[in-house]
Design a protein around this motif. Structure first.
Motif, PDB file in Angstrom:
ATOM      1  N   PHE A 110       0.892  -1.141   0.291  1.00  0.00           N
ATOM      2  CA  PHE A 110       0.115  -0.266  -0.182  1.00  0.00           C
ATOM      3  C   PHE A 110       1.039   1.535  -0.161  1.00  0.00           C
ATOM      4  O   PHE A 110      -0.007   2.745   0.249  1.00  0.00           O
ATOM      5  N   LEU A 111       1.982   0.755  -0.299  1.00  0.00           N
ATOM      6  CA  LEU A 111       2.829   2.530  -0.031  1.00  0.00           C
ATOM      7  C   LEU A 111       3.713   2.675  -1.845  1.00  0.00           C
ATOM      8  O   LEU A 111       4.168   2.985  -2.133  1.00  0.00           O
ATOM      9  N   GLU A 112       2.549   2.891  -2.660  1.00  0.00           N
ATOM     10  CA  GLU A 112       3.150   2.303  -3.993  1.00  0.00           C
ATOM     11  C   GLU A 112       3.063   3.985  -4.737  1.00  0.00           C
ATOM     12  O   GLU A 112       3.485   3.758  -5.732  1.00  0.00           O
ATOM     13  N   ASP A 113       2.278   4.604  -4.234  1.00  0.00           N
ATOM     14  CA  ASP A 113       2.152   5.675  -4.645  1.00  0.00           C
ATOM     15  C   ASP A 113       3.159   6.771  -3.457  1.00  0.00           C
ATOM     16  O   ASP A 113       2.730   8.554  -3.784  1.00  0.00           O
ATOM     17  N   ILE A 117      11.148   6.531  -0.323  1.00  0.00           N
ATOM     18  CA  ILE A 117      10.545   5.546   0.679  1.00  0.00           C
ATOM     19  C   ILE A 117      11.833   5.158   1.569  1.00  0.00           C
ATOM     20  O   ILE A 117      12.197   4.055   0.656  1.00  0.00           O
ATOM     21  N   THR A 118      12.078   4.893   2.680  1.00  0.00           N
ATOM     22  CA  THR A 118      13.130   4.343   2.695  1.00  0.00           C
ATOM     23  C   THR A 118      13.609   3.001   4.028  1.00  0.00           C
ATOM     24  O   THR A 118      12.046   3.274   4.886  1.00  0.00           O
ATOM     25  N   ILE A 119      12.628   1.869   3.646  1.00  0.00           N
ATOM     26  CA  ILE A 119      12.626   0.298   4.975  1.00  0.00           C
ATOM     27  C   ILE A 119      13.909  -0.038   5.218  1.00  0.00           C
ATOM     28  O   ILE A 119      14.616  -0.551   4.378  1.00  0.00           O
ATOM     29  N   ASN A 125       9.174 -11.460   3.568  1.00  0.00           N
ATOM     30  CA  ASN A 125       8.325 -11.492   2.732  1.00  0.00           C
ATOM     31  C   ASN A 125       8.288 -10.085   2.616  1.00  0.00           C
ATOM     32  O   ASN A 125       7.408 -10.036   1.129  1.00  0.00           O
ATOM     33  N   ALA A 126       8.502  -9.332   3.823  1.00  0.00           N
ATOM     34  CA  ALA A 126       8.020  -7.999   3.082  1.00  0.00           C
ATOM     35  C   ALA A 126       9.221  -7.370   2.452  1.00  0.00           C
ATOM     36  O   ALA A 126       9.140  -6.529   1.486  1.00  0.00           O
ATOM     37  N   ILE A 127      10.659  -7.785   2.671  1.00  0.00           N
ATOM     38  CA  ILE A 127      11.367  -7.206   1.468  1.00  0.00           C
ATOM     39  C   ILE A 127      10.981  -8.040  -0.162  1.00  0.00           C
ATOM     40  O   ILE A 127      11.093  -6.842  -1.327  1.00  0.00           O
ATOM     41  N   MET A 128      10.773  -9.038  -0.591  1.00  0.00           N
ATOM     42  CA  MET A 128      10.027  -9.047  -1.639  1.00  0.00           C
ATOM     43  C   MET A 128       8.724  -8.824  -1.907  1.00  0.00           C
ATOM     44  O   MET A 128       9.191  -8.699  -3.249  1.00  0.00           O
ATOM     45  N   ARG A 129       8.172  -8.125  -1.806  1.00  0.00           N
ATOM     46  CA  ARG A 129       7.029  -7.379  -2.349  1.00  0.00           C
ATOM     47  C   ARG A 129       7.600  -5.899  -1.889  1.00  0.00           C
ATOM     48  O   ARG A 129       7.342  -5.477  -2.772  1.00  0.00           O
ATOM     49  N   ALA A 130       8.669  -5.901  -1.469  1.00  0.00           N
ATOM     50  CA  ALA A 130       8.623  -4.415  -1.963  1.00  0.00           C
ATOM     51  C   ALA A 130       9.975  -4.140  -3.636  1.00  0.00           C
ATOM     52  O   ALA A 130       9.680  -3.180  -3.915  1.00  0.00           O
ATOM     53  N   ILE A 131       9.857  -5.182  -3.527  1.00  0.00           N
ATOM     54  CA  ILE A 131      10.986  -5.640  -4.704  1.00  0.00           C
ATOM     55  C   ILE A 131      10.943  -4.494  -5.906  1.00  0.00           C
ATOM     56  O   ILE A 131      11.317  -4.049  -7.295  1.00  0.00           O
ATOM     57  N   PRO A 132       9.128  -4.862  -6.865  1.00  0.00           N
ATOM     58  CA  PRO A 132       9.178  -4.167  -7.715  1.00  0.00           C
ATOM     59  C   PRO A 132       8.529  -2.553  -7.505  1.00  0.00           C
ATOM     60  O   PRO A 132       8.301  -2.247  -8.658  1.00  0.00           O
ATOM     61  N   TYR A 133       9.053  -2.566  -6.587  1.00  0.00           N
ATOM     62  CA  TYR A 133       8.465  -0.164  -6.401  1.00  0.00           C
ATOM     63  C   TYR A 133       9.901  -0.025  -6.545  1.00  0.00           C
ATOM     64  O   TYR A 133      10.649  -0.396  -5.242  1.00  0.00           O
ATOM     65  N   ASN A 135      10.170   2.976  -5.930  1.00  0.00           N
ATOM     66  CA  ASN A 135      10.062   4.480  -5.735  1.00  0.00           C
ATOM     67  C   ASN A 135      10.168   3.987  -3.305  1.00  0.00           C
ATOM     68  O   ASN A 135      10.383   4.592  -2.413  1.00  0.00           O
ATOM     69  N   LEU A 136      10.930   2.465  -3.234  1.00  0.00           N
ATOM     70  CA  LEU A 136      10.904   2.123  -1.675  1.00  0.00           C
ATOM     71  C   LEU A 136      12.415   1.226  -2.296  1.00  0.00           C
ATOM     72  O   LEU A 136      13.133   0.431  -2.956  1.00  0.00           O
ATOM     73  N   GLN A 137      13.016   2.053  -1.002  1.00  0.00           N
ATOM     74  CA  GLN A 137      14.804   2.184  -0.590  1.00  0.00           C
ATOM     75  C   GLN A 137      15.012   0.919  -0.168  1.00  0.00           C
ATOM     76  O   GLN A 137      14.400   0.854   1.311  1.00  0.00           O
ATOM     77  N   ILE A 138      15.023  -0.160   0.081  1.00  0.00           N
ATOM     78  CA  ILE A 138      15.406  -1.414   0.937  1.00  0.00           C
ATOM     79  C   ILE A 138      16.419  -1.655   1.557  1.00  0.00           C
ATOM     80  O   ILE A 138      17.382  -1.285   1.157  1.00  0.00           O
ATOM     81  N   ILE A 139      16.641  -1.210   3.205  1.00  0.00           N
ATOM     82  CA  ILE A 139      18.282  -1.592   3.854  1.00  0.00           C
ATOM     83  C   ILE A 139      17.711  -3.079   4.613  1.00  0.00           C
ATOM     84  O   ILE A 139      16.625  -2.861   5.455  1.00  0.00           O
ATOM     85  N   CYS A 140      18.135  -3.919   3.772  1.00  0.00           N
ATOM     86  CA  CYS A 140      17.866  -5.236   4.730  1.00  0.00           C
ATOM     87  C   CYS A 140      18.851  -5.607   6.174  1.00  0.00           C
ATOM     88  O   CYS A 140      20.055  -5.264   5.943  1.00  0.00           O
ATOM     89  N   LEU A 141      18.692  -5.953   7.392  1.00  0.00           N
ATOM     90  CA  LEU A 141      18.935  -6.526   8.861  1.00  0.00           C
ATOM     91  C   LEU A 141      19.713  -7.740   8.552  1.00  0.00           C
ATOM     92  O   LEU A 141      19.048  -8.546   8.345  1.00  0.00           O
ATOM     93  N   PRO A 142      20.504  -7.551   8.785  1.00  0.00           N
ATOM     94  CA  PRO A 142      21.683  -8.738   8.888  1.00  0.00           C
ATOM     95  C   PRO A 142      21.035 -10.249   9.654  1.00  0.00           C
ATOM     96  O   PRO A 142      20.563  -9.628  11.054  1.00  0.00           O
TER      97      PRO A 142
END
Length: 257
Positions: A110-113, A117-119, A125-133, A135-142
């Motif tokens: 629900f963040l596509e618009d 956004i930095t996550i 699951n959130a990481i995988m779902r964010a890949i198509p967007y 506008n979302l920068q993903i920082i994966c915690l190790p």
């Protein structure tokens, strides 16, 4: 998927959502004979997700932490509604933390618009779902993947979170007690949740109605630590009163028809 497999999956989800049901209720709900119900229940018991009780069947509570895939099946529409409502709290340019768990995994949908956004998250699951967007920068915690929670956990993940200026944390829980204690089942997740809460300007708890009145192994926060709680529209009146007594804002999200 065959008809029997489809029915078994629906029956498993029904039992997990209801927690305890009678054999007669399963007959009525699925329009099948008692003999067929007994055979289906036997398969689910053998799988380990449910167990027989006198006169019926219930979800298997022997393990303190229910496997992720089973938890994902429970109250999925309510959880999507909660995520839709929680997404309204996210503004352009925000740096947000998304917790592990099934209640938070749909938030990115629900963040596509939103813009820029930095996550920060360890939720696979959130990481995988964010890949198509884009506008979302993903920082994966190790960390190493914990398949029970579908999240990456490590002893120093909490300390790594301290480096970041988190604007908003979206936190999940296994339960919230009537006194406002917020709990979870994993010692490793405990440290990560605590660090996220302590290092965020705004903290929001995402909680489906089945979690109220339940406690788990560890208390990682109090209702006083939350600026707002986002729950589903079927939330118990006692929980609504608890939020009011503690001056915690409450958003009730209604699932789409």
């Amino acid at each position: 998927m065959g008809m029997k497999s489809f029915r078994l999956r629906r029956m498993e989800q029904y039992i997990l959502e209801k927690d305890t049901v009678s054999m007669e209720e399963l007959c009525r709900e699925f329009n099948i004979s008692m003999n067929t119900v007994r055979l289906d229940v036997a398969q689910l018991v053998n799988k380990g997700s449910v167990e027989k009780v006198y006169g019926g069947v219930c979800s298997n509570r022997k393990n303190s932490l229910v496997p992720f895939e089973e938890r994902k099946m429970r109250n999925s529409e309510k959880k999507r509604a909660i995520c839709r409502a929680a997404a309204e709290l996210v503004e352009d340019g925000d740096i947000i933390y998304i917790d592990s768990g099934t209640t938070t995994m749909y938030l990115v949908d629900f963040l596509e618009d939103r813009k820029n956004i930095t996550i920060l998250t360890h939720n696979l699951n959130a990481i995988m779902r964010a890949i198509p967007y884009s506008n979302l920068q993903i920082i994966c915690l190790p960390g190493s993947l914990d398949r029970r929670t579908n999240s990456f956990v490590a002893a120093d993940t909490g300390r790594i979170l301290e480096r970041y200026n988190i604007k908003k944390a979206f936190v999940a829980a296994a339960g919230i007690a009537p006194n406002g204690d917020i709990t979870n089942s994993s010692p490793m997740e405990f440290e990560i949740k605590r660090a996220a809460i302590e290092n965020s300007a705004h903290v929001y708890l995402m909680l489906d109605s089945s979690k109220y009145g339940k406690t788990s192994l560890l208390t990682f926060a109090s209702i006083h630590d939350m600026e707002r709680i986002v729950a589903d529209a079927e939330t118990d009146k006692a929980f609504i009163e608890l939020c009011a007594q503690n001056n915690v804002a409450l958003t009730l999200a209604k699932a789409e028809e």
